[in-house]
Design a protein around this motif. Structure first.
Motif, mmCIF file in Angstrom:
data_model
loop_
_atom_site.group_PDB
_atom_site.id
_atom_site.type_symbol
_atom_site.label_atom_id
_atom_site.label_comp_id
_atom_site.label_asym_id
_atom_site.label_seq_id
_atom_site.Cartn_x
_atom_site.Cartn_y
_atom_site.Cartn_z
ATOM 1 N N GLY A 1 17.766 94.719 90.264
ATOM 2 C CA GLY A 1 17.337 93.216 90.845
ATOM 3 C C GLY A 1 17.044 92.749 89.797
ATOM 4 N N ARG A 2 16.916 93.165 87.676
ATOM 5 C CA ARG A 2 16.918 92.704 87.042
ATOM 6 C C ARG A 2 17.758 92.110 86.350
ATOM 7 N N ILE A 3 18.997 93.675 86.399
ATOM 8 C CA ILE A 3 19.789 92.774 86.238
ATOM 9 C C ILE A 3 21.022 92.864 86.621
ATOM 10 N N GLY A 4 20.364 93.103 87.907
ATOM 11 C CA GLY A 4 22.143 92.065 88.798
ATOM 12 C C GLY A 4 22.022 90.887 88.982
ATOM 13 N N ILE A 5 20.950 90.434 89.611
ATOM 14 C CA ILE A 5 20.818 88.397 89.187
ATOM 15 C C ILE A 5 21.197 88.862 87.364
ATOM 16 N N GLY A 6 21.051 89.325 86.372
ATOM 17 C CA GLY A 6 20.659 89.035 85.021
ATOM 18 C C GLY A 6 22.518 88.310 84.936
ATOM 19 N N VAL A 7 23.295 89.463 85.863
ATOM 20 C CA VAL A 7 24.702 89.230 85.131
ATOM 21 C C VAL A 7 25.604 88.424 86.032
ATOM 22 N N LEU A 8 24.582 87.942 87.589
ATOM 23 C CA LEU A 8 24.870 86.876 88.510
ATOM 24 C C LEU A 8 24.960 85.880 87.426
ATOM 25 N N GLU A 9 23.679 85.499 86.838
ATOM 26 C CA GLU A 9 23.319 84.517 86.587
ATOM 27 C C GLU A 9 24.681 83.686 84.740
ATOM 28 N N LEU A 10 24.342 85.247 84.365
ATOM 29 C CA LEU A 10 25.795 84.856 83.667
ATOM 30 C C LEU A 10 27.367 84.645 84.222
ATOM 31 N N VAL A 11 27.330 85.369 84.877
ATOM 32 C CA VAL A 11 28.425 84.439 85.921
ATOM 33 C C VAL A 11 28.554 82.949 85.431
ATOM 34 N N THR A 12 27.808 82.955 86.596
ATOM 35 C CA THR A 12 27.066 81.332 86.949
ATOM 36 C C THR A 12 27.004 80.107 86.000
ATOM 37 N N ALA A 13 26.699 80.723 85.068
ATOM 38 C CA ALA A 13 26.809 80.260 83.335
ATOM 39 C C ALA A 13 27.901 79.626 82.749
ATOM 40 N N ILE A 14 28.646 80.531 83.452
ATOM 41 C CA ILE A 14 30.643 80.831 82.414
ATOM 42 C C ILE A 14 31.346 80.009 83.713
ATOM 43 N N LEU A 15 31.033 79.881 85.027
ATOM 44 C CA LEU A 15 31.475 79.868 85.781
ATOM 45 C C LEU A 15 31.396 77.928 85.725
ATOM 46 N N LEU A 16 30.492 77.950 86.013
ATOM 47 C CA LEU A 16 29.425 76.406 85.723
ATOM 48 C C LEU A 16 29.897 75.291 84.113
ATOM 49 N N LEU A 17 30.383 76.144 83.123
ATOM 50 C CA LEU A 17 30.998 76.164 82.279
ATOM 51 C C LEU A 17 32.877 75.682 82.306
ATOM 52 N N VAL A 18 33.343 76.175 82.959
ATOM 53 C CA VAL A 18 34.536 76.128 82.832
ATOM 54 C C VAL A 18 35.099 74.618 84.188
ATOM 55 N N PRO A 19 35.824 73.910 83.814
ATOM 56 C CA PRO A 19 35.577 72.657 84.977
ATOM 57 C C PRO A 19 36.614 73.317 86.225
ATOM 58 N N ARG A 20 37.696 74.106 85.920
ATOM 59 C CA ARG A 20 38.196 74.067 87.224
ATOM 60 C C ARG A 20 36.761 75.359 88.135
ATOM 61 N N THR A 21 35.743 75.678 87.654
ATOM 62 C CA THR A 21 35.461 76.568 89.012
ATOM 63 C C THR A 21 33.616 76.248 88.342
ATOM 64 N N THR A 22 33.769 75.018 88.743
ATOM 65 C CA THR A 22 31.737 73.808 87.861
ATOM 66 C C THR A 22 32.034 74.438 89.202
ATOM 67 N N GLY A 23 32.002 73.895 90.235
ATOM 68 C CA GLY A 23 31.743 74.058 91.603
ATOM 69 C C GLY A 23 31.332 75.097 92.383
ATOM 70 N N LEU A 24 31.957 75.871 91.721
ATOM 71 C CA LEU A 24 32.368 77.433 92.770
ATOM 72 C C LEU A 24 30.855 77.933 91.545
ATOM 73 N N GLY A 25 31.035 77.911 90.834
ATOM 74 C CA GLY A 25 29.116 77.828 89.449
ATOM 75 C C GLY A 25 27.908 77.716 90.391
ATOM 76 N N ALA A 26 28.207 75.858 90.417
ATOM 77 C CA ALA A 26 26.780 75.166 91.197
ATOM 78 C C ALA A 26 26.696 75.999 92.649
ATOM 79 N N LEU A 27 27.506 76.312 93.497
ATOM 80 C CA LEU A 27 27.845 76.768 94.400
ATOM 81 C C LEU A 27 26.111 78.561 94.612
ATOM 82 N N LEU A 28 26.758 78.967 93.403
ATOM 83 C CA LEU A 28 25.828 80.055 93.150
ATOM 84 C C LEU A 28 24.634 79.856 92.667
ATOM 85 N N GLY A 29 25.016 78.785 91.677
ATOM 86 C CA GLY A 29 23.264 78.931 91.142
ATOM 87 C C GLY A 29 23.283 78.251 92.067
ATOM 88 N N MET A 30 22.775 77.363 93.570
ATOM 89 C CA MET A 30 22.106 77.275 94.251
ATOM 90 C C MET A 30 21.396 78.030 94.720
#
Length: 131
Positions: free
Chosen positions: A46-75
């Motif tokens: 869980g620690r590693i899996g959540i870490g990977v998901l948080e990394l993906v979320t941060a990247i998605l948030l910063l890319v303009p086309r995927t900000t919304g998807l990153g925000a949903l994943l972050g929520m």
């Protein structure tokens, strides 16, 4: 750049930085992080899996086309973190003064705002909302 777009960019950066700064602790098996995930019965996967998901979320948030998807994943991720704090961990974890809980709450709120702002750019919401 307008004031609104500067605030929007700052919110994306704040959320991404909060998510990224926790990765060091998750990926290096810092005692605090191990304690949290052991308490939740999710150590180490869980620690590693959540870490990977948080990394993906941060990247998605910063890319303009995927900000919304990153925000949903972050929520989803941060909603889980907040729920864990309220049900199993407590607001304060290992005398941190509630810092982890507060950071999760701040990031969750930012992700809610970003998801709402980008709601018509998220394919599943776009279909549901008819836009």
């Amino acid at each position: 750049m307008t004031r609104t777009s500067i605030i929007h960019l700052l919110l994306k950066i704040i959320a991404a930085v909060i998510l990224l700064q926790t990765l060091y602790f998750k990926f290096t098996a810092a005692p605090e992080s191990v304690y949290i995930f052991e308490t939740l019965g999710l150590e180490p996967v869980g620690r590693i899996g959540i870490g990977v998901l948080e990394l993906v979320t941060a990247i998605l948030l910063l890319v303009p086309r995927t900000t919304g998807l990153g925000a949903l994943l972050g929520m989803g991720i941060l909603g889980g973190a907040i729920f864990s704090h309220l049900t199993q961990l407590g607001i304060e974890v290992q005398n941190d003064g509630g810092t982890l809980f507060i950071l999760a709450a701040i990031t969750f709120i930012i992700c809610c705002f970003l998801a709402w702002h980008h709601r018509f750019e998220i394919p599943i919401l776009k279909n549901l909302l008819g836009k």
